[in-house]
Design an enzyme around this catalytic site. Sequence first.
Site, mmCIF file in Angstrom:
data_model
loop_
_atom_site.group_PDB
_atom_site.id
_atom_site.type_symbol
_atom_site.label_atom_id
_atom_site.label_comp_id
_atom_site.label_asym_id
_atom_site.label_seq_id
_atom_site.Cartn_x
_atom_site.Cartn_y
_atom_site.Cartn_z
ATOM 1 N N LYS A 146 0.711 -1.069 0.141
ATOM 2 C CA LYS A 146 -0.226 0.046 0.105
ATOM 3 C C LYS A 146 0.883 1.263 0.193
ATOM 4 C CE LYS A 146 -4.017 -1.843 2.160
ATOM 5 N NZ LYS A 146 -3.267 -3.364 0.993
ATOM 6 N N ASP B 260 -1.638 -2.052 -4.189
ATOM 7 C CA ASP B 260 -2.716 -2.119 -3.515
ATOM 8 C C ASP B 260 -3.564 -1.024 -3.990
ATOM 9 O OD1 ASP B 260 -2.752 -4.613 -2.746
ATOM 10 O OD2 ASP B 260 -2.364 -4.150 -0.546
ATOM 11 N N MET B 261 -5.227 -1.318 -4.019
ATOM 12 C CA MET B 261 -6.040 0.595 -4.226
ATOM 13 C C MET B 261 -5.926 1.024 -2.864
ATOM 14 S SD MET B 261 -6.121 3.095 -6.286
ATOM 15 C CE MET B 261 -5.309 2.502 -7.550
ATOM 16 N N LYS C 81 -13.789 -5.664 -6.212
ATOM 17 C CA LYS C 81 -14.686 -4.943 -6.659
ATOM 18 C C LYS C 81 -14.864 -3.042 -5.495
ATOM 19 C CE LYS C 81 -17.945 -9.196 -6.758
ATOM 20 N NZ LYS C 81 -19.502 -9.716 -5.903
ATOM 21 N N GLY C 82 -13.941 -3.773 -4.459
ATOM 22 C CA GLY C 82 -13.482 -2.001 -4.195
ATOM 23 C C GLY C 82 -13.728 -2.312 -2.448
ATOM 24 N N ARG D 280 -5.114 -5.627 -11.641
ATOM 25 C CA ARG D 280 -5.865 -6.791 -10.799
ATOM 26 C C ARG D 280 -7.274 -6.098 -10.045
ATOM 27 N NH1 ARG D 280 -4.247 -6.456 -4.819
ATOM 28 N NH2 ARG D 280 -2.325 -7.991 -4.956
ATOM 29 N N HIS E 49 -14.235 -13.552 -4.682
ATOM 30 C CA HIS E 49 -14.734 -14.955 -3.969
ATOM 31 C C HIS E 49 -16.260 -15.180 -4.627
ATOM 32 C CE1 HIS E 49 -12.391 -12.496 -1.101
ATOM 33 N NE2 HIS E 49 -11.582 -13.363 -1.315
HETATM 34 P P1 FDA Z 1 -18.587 -10.453 -2.740
HETATM 35 O O1 FDA Z 1 -18.129 -9.414 -1.881
HETATM 36 O O2 FDA Z 1 -20.319 -9.820 -3.441
HETATM 37 O O3 FDA Z 1 -18.615 -11.571 -2.279
HETATM 38 C C1 FDA Z 1 -18.846 -12.568 -2.829
HETATM 39 C C2 FDA Z 1 -19.677 -13.922 -1.835
HETATM 40 O O4 FDA Z 1 -18.007 -14.176 -2.010
HETATM 41 C C3 FDA Z 1 -20.499 -13.739 -0.898
HETATM 42 O O5 FDA Z 1 -21.441 -13.863 -1.071
HETATM 43 C C4 FDA Z 1 -19.237 -14.894 0.012
HETATM 44 O O6 FDA Z 1 -18.953 -15.819 -0.784
HETATM 45 C C5 FDA Z 1 -17.960 -14.278 -0.803
HETATM 46 N N1 FDA Z 1 -17.388 -13.372 0.448
HETATM 47 C C6 FDA Z 1 -16.342 -12.088 -0.250
HETATM 48 N N2 FDA Z 1 -15.825 -11.449 0.725
HETATM 49 C C7 FDA Z 1 -15.750 -12.487 2.045
HETATM 50 C C8 FDA Z 1 -15.277 -12.304 3.173
HETATM 51 N N3 FDA Z 1 -15.161 -11.274 4.026
HETATM 52 N N4 FDA Z 1 -15.445 -13.339 4.329
HETATM 53 C C9 FDA Z 1 -16.082 -14.779 3.680
HETATM 54 N N5 FDA Z 1 -16.760 -14.583 2.156
HETATM 55 C C10 FDA Z 1 -16.748 -13.561 1.471
HETATM 56 N N6 FDA Z 1 -10.210 -4.036 -2.399
HETATM 57 C C11 FDA Z 1 -9.730 -2.688 -2.110
HETATM 58 O O7 FDA Z 1 -10.323 -1.180 -2.629
HETATM 59 N N7 FDA Z 1 -8.534 -2.733 -2.494
HETATM 60 C C12 FDA Z 1 -6.983 -3.238 -3.379
HETATM 61 O O8 FDA Z 1 -5.844 -3.524 -3.436
HETATM 62 C C13 FDA Z 1 -7.881 -5.088 -2.877
HETATM 63 N N8 FDA Z 1 -6.898 -5.889 -2.620
HETATM 64 C C14 FDA Z 1 -7.324 -7.115 -3.229
HETATM 65 C C15 FDA Z 1 -6.815 -8.824 -3.354
HETATM 66 C C16 FDA Z 1 -7.237 -9.322 -3.621
HETATM 67 C C17 FDA Z 1 -6.414 -11.264 -4.346
HETATM 68 C C18 FDA Z 1 -9.031 -9.670 -3.331
HETATM 69 C C19 FDA Z 1 -9.380 -11.125 -3.432
HETATM 70 C C20 FDA Z 1 -9.720 -9.182 -3.120
HETATM 71 C C21 FDA Z 1 -9.302 -7.312 -2.652
HETATM 72 N N9 FDA Z 1 -9.887 -6.353 -2.389
HETATM 73 C C22 FDA Z 1 -8.858 -4.845 -2.182
HETATM 74 C C23 FDA Z 1 -11.068 -6.678 -1.748
HETATM 75 C C24 FDA Z 1 -11.922 -6.693 -2.659
HETATM 76 O O9 FDA Z 1 -12.391 -5.132 -3.154
HETATM 77 C C25 FDA Z 1 -14.018 -7.108 -1.798
HETATM 78 O O10 FDA Z 1 -13.983 -6.051 -1.118
HETATM 79 C C26 FDA Z 1 -13.873 -8.265 -1.159
HETATM 80 O O11 FDA Z 1 -12.704 -9.205 -2.262
HETATM 81 C C27 FDA Z 1 -15.100 -9.101 -1.538
HETATM 82 O O12 FDA Z 1 -15.765 -9.105 -2.700
HETATM 83 P P2 FDA Z 1 -16.309 -9.981 -3.695
HETATM 84 O O13 FDA Z 1 -15.119 -9.273 -5.044
HETATM 85 O O14 FDA Z 1 -15.502 -11.666 -2.754
HETATM 86 O O15 FDA Z 1 -17.216 -10.569 -3.659
#
Ligand code: FDA
Length: 308
Positions: A98, A132-133, A188-189, A185, A228
């Site tokens: 970061k 990272d963002m 969603k945020g 990468r 995820h």
């Molecule tokens: P969503 O939140 O819609 O969740 C979909 C499904 O995934 C849920 O129904 C659940 O099953 C599962 N899930 C999601 N989050 C979970 C949790 N915390 N615990 C358990 N299950 C969960 N953000 C950012 O702003 N800057 C960044 O640099 C990064 N970097 C980053 C790296 C990597 C490798 C990942 C995977 C994520 C990030 N993020 C991030 C976080 C990202 O923005 C986001 O907040 C999370 O990934 C959750 O979003 P999903 O895409 O998983 O979908």
Amino acid sequence: MSILRSLFIAASRNRTLRRFCERSTVGARLSSRFVAGLEIEDALYAAESLNRMGMTATLDSLGESVTTEAEAHSAADIYHRLLDQIAARKLDAHISVKLTQMGLEIAPELAFAVAEGLAQHAASVGSFLRIDMEDSTLTQATLDLVRRLHTRQMLHGKIGVVVQAYLYRSENDIAQLLADGVRVRLCKGAYKESASIAFQRKADVDENYVRLSCRLLESGIFHGLATHDEKMIAAARSYASRHRVGPSSFEFQMLYGIRRDLQKDLVRAGYNVRVYVPFGREWYPYFMRRLAERPANVIFLVKNFFRN
Ligand code: FDA
């Protein structure tokens, strides 16, 4: 955005709560579901285990918003030690950093110099630096810094950035990054952003995520789809197979401890999976953002706490 999500995001910024939790042993135990441990060795151990399971890793030394130059340099030192160990142990691992931990809020030139040192070190050992963002007040400065570093011959393809699908601006940002050949990468945020700059409804964020992932997949550059969400993953798989984008030309990325079942399934199906491995004593803001994403995690963690 649900009230609970807003509450957890507000809690992630509360200094008193943070100090209390980071010193408590109960807090450290609860956080261990999402944080690999407190020390460098814990992160390296996690990376080794992931590599053995056919996954790669990106290591994140937790910490953000340093307030002195000395803190920025000592945060960078941890990453330099990680890179030495990644090379020594021949790990398939990157680092995720970061910029506020590298001094961006003190002076952009400080963050630039620190990030340049890390990117050069990563490139020299065959690894990769992902920036990272953070929240939207830092989006432009982060993209500017990454694009500037990426113009260095030695760093071309060795440094990448993160784009958040909830921001309206991301489509334009991706177009510029692709024109420069920067690896992205897509996530969603994770922060709280206002309706003037970001989609608020999950359905809108998801729709934009799918649209942007298609742009990335068709670009011919190796990107990471960080999610995820099974629907996002299914959409990407379907787009890739319809447009003959092979599984080796991109990777899925997920967070340590989240949807481990899905991580293994994707590996079995022949996809690249990189797991983001956070570690360190400053786990509190990261942990709170994970609870904000899925408040039901609180019940899950408490149940497991009493079971162990
Ligand atoms: P969503 O939140 O819609 O969740 C979909 C499904 O995934 C849920 O129904 C659940 O099953 C599962 N899930 C999601 N989050 C979970 C949790 N915390 N615990 C358990 N299950 C969960 N953000 C950012 O702003 N800057 C960044 O640099 C990064 N970097 C980053 C790296 C990597 C490798 C990942 C995977 C994520 C990030 N993020 C991030 C976080 C990202 O923005 C986001 O907040 C999370 O990934 C959750 O979003 P999903 O895409 O998983 O979908």
